[in-house]
Scaffold this motif. Structure first.
Motif, PDB file in Angstrom:
ATOM      1  N   ARG A   1      -4.370   7.847   1.254  1.00 46.94           N
ATOM      2  CA  ARG A   1      -3.899   6.471   1.429  1.00 46.94           C
ATOM      3  C   ARG A   1      -4.676   5.548   0.505  1.00 46.94           C
ATOM      4  N   LYS A   2      -4.032   4.450   0.119  1.00 48.37           N
ATOM      5  CA  LYS A   2      -4.684   3.512  -0.790  1.00 48.37           C
ATOM      6  C   LYS A   2      -5.940   2.918  -0.169  1.00 48.37           C
ATOM      7  N   ILE A   3      -5.891   2.639   1.119  1.00 47.72           N
ATOM      8  CA  ILE A   3      -7.052   2.038   1.775  1.00 47.72           C
ATOM      9  C   ILE A   3      -8.243   2.998   1.748  1.00 47.72           C
ATOM     10  N   GLU A   4      -7.977   4.303   1.718  1.00 46.59           N
ATOM     11  CA  GLU A   4      -9.062   5.283   1.638  1.00 46.59           C
ATOM     12  C   GLU A   4      -9.724   5.236   0.263  1.00 46.59           C
TER      13      GLU A   4
ATOM     14  N   GLU B   1     -10.068  -5.730   5.955  1.00 45.01           N
ATOM     15  CA  GLU B   1      -9.529  -4.935   7.057  1.00 45.01           C
ATOM     16  C   GLU B   1     -10.507  -3.832   7.444  1.00 45.01           C
ATOM     17  N   ILE B   2     -11.135  -3.214   6.444  1.00 47.50           N
ATOM     18  CA  ILE B   2     -12.132  -2.182   6.717  1.00 47.50           C
ATOM     19  C   ILE B   2     -13.322  -2.785   7.458  1.00 47.50           C
TER      20      ILE B   2
ATOM     21  N   LEU C   1      -3.454  -0.686  -6.549  1.00 52.52           N
ATOM     22  CA  LEU C   1      -4.126  -0.853  -5.260  1.00 52.52           C
ATOM     23  C   LEU C   1      -3.769  -2.162  -4.567  1.00 52.52           C
ATOM     24  N   GLY C   2      -3.066  -3.041  -5.256  1.00 52.65           N
ATOM     25  CA  GLY C   2      -2.675  -4.308  -4.642  1.00 52.65           C
ATOM     26  C   GLY C   2      -3.882  -5.195  -4.395  1.00 52.65           C
TER      27      GLY C   2
ATOM     28  N   CYS D   1       0.805  -1.216   0.000  1.00 50.15           N
ATOM     29  CA  CYS D   1       0.000   0.000   0.000  1.00 50.15           C
ATOM     30  C   CYS D   1       0.840   1.269   0.000  1.00 50.15           C
ATOM     31  N   GLU D   2       2.164   1.126   0.051  1.00 54.59           N
ATOM     32  CA  GLU D   2       3.014   2.309   0.006  1.00 54.59           C
ATOM     33  C   GLU D   2       2.904   2.995  -1.349  1.00 54.59           C
TER      34      GLU D   2
END
Length: 276
Positions: free
Chosen positions: A200-203, A248-249, A239-240, A19-20
């Motif tokens: 962030r990617k998770i966002e 995770e969310i 986004l992997g 996610c970097e």
């Protein structure tokens, strides 16, 4: 249990690296080192403690080790691909990618019986495939891995890891082809916007899943992959494993829609500022 926890810890660390921003060769190298270290931990633990019974041995070599080894193979493959990928001509890049896809297709067709065995969840050959053999019991193979260390390898664990890894590499390469096709399309608006995702990617993943759940965006397949691919092309971002990040969310105890809540708050503040 210790081996399961080690593998779960590895997957979390790999996700964080994935996610970097600007995921590239440096991050891939980090992933390779992490995978190697966990496999060394596994080997040391097995040499010291072995297995309580044959069922435990089969479970480790069929489910635990291949998941970790497949990650190592995957990152080594994409490292090689990225190092040797042609840098200038798009057509040469596509030719290079298609040659690799042909190689993986040949691998799958060459081991079709084993692939079917795994896909159908068969177990009748598990003792042969996923328990260790002495040197005189090892099958003749075109890979050196079983011979490398008979105490830590079985006739099937590395082959299973290859199946898992190459399947992921194929997805990786097909995504690259999609990106190249979009870049070559003169009518494509997406590649001309020069937009950059700074969050962030998770966002972004949270936003994508929310849009998909709302049903406000319609496409040919109307699937989460289609939507994720569109955003990856739009922002030129990888986004992997976005499904793992979605899990995770989902696992959040509070503020499950953290990013969406922030968007709502920012929008309200913008309107209040205009109203002043």
């Amino acid at each position: 249990m210790k081996r399961e926890k080690l593998s779960q810890k590895l997957f979390r660390e790999l996700d964080e690296i994935q996610c970097e921003n600007n995921f590239g060769l440096t991050q891939i190298q980090k992933c390779i080192v992490l995978c190697r270290n966990i496999l060394l931990e596994f080997k040391k633990d097995i040499v010291e403690n072995n297995f309580r019974n044959k069922e435990k041995e089969i479970y480790f070599f069929k489910y635990i080790k291949p998941r970790v080894l497949s990650k190592l193979i995957y990152y080594k493959e994409i490292h090689t691909i990225e190092v040797h990928l042609p840098r200038v001509q798009k057509e040469n890049q596509k030719k290079f990618i298609n040659q690799h896809l042909d190689r993986y297709e040949y691998f799958f067709s060459s081991h079709i019986d084993f692939g079917q065995y795994i896909q159908m969840n068969y177990t009748h050959f598990d003792t042969y495939y996923f328990t260790r053999k002495t040197n005189d019991q090892l099958p003749v193979s075109n890979t050196f891995f079983p011979l490398d260390d008979p105490e830590f390898n079985t006739p099937g664990d590395h082959l299973l890891a290859q199946f898992k890894a190459y399947g992921q590499v194929v997805l990786y390469l097909k995504k690259k082809l999609t990106t190249l096709d979009a870049e070559n399309n003169s009518k494509s608006v997406v590649t001309k916007q020069n937009l950059q995702w700074t969050g962030r990617k998770i966002e972004l993943i949270e936003l994508i899943y929310a849009l998909h759940a709302s049903g406000v965006i319609k496409g040919q397949k109307n699937g989460i992959k289609e939507l994720a691919d569109a955003f990856e092309n739009l922002f030129e971002i990888d986004l992997g494993n976005y499904y793992r990040k979605f899990l995770e969310i989902r696992s959040r105890k509070i503020e499950r829609t953290k990013f969406l809540d922030v968007l709502k708050l920012c929008f309200i503040k913008r309107m209040e500022k205009i109203d002043e």
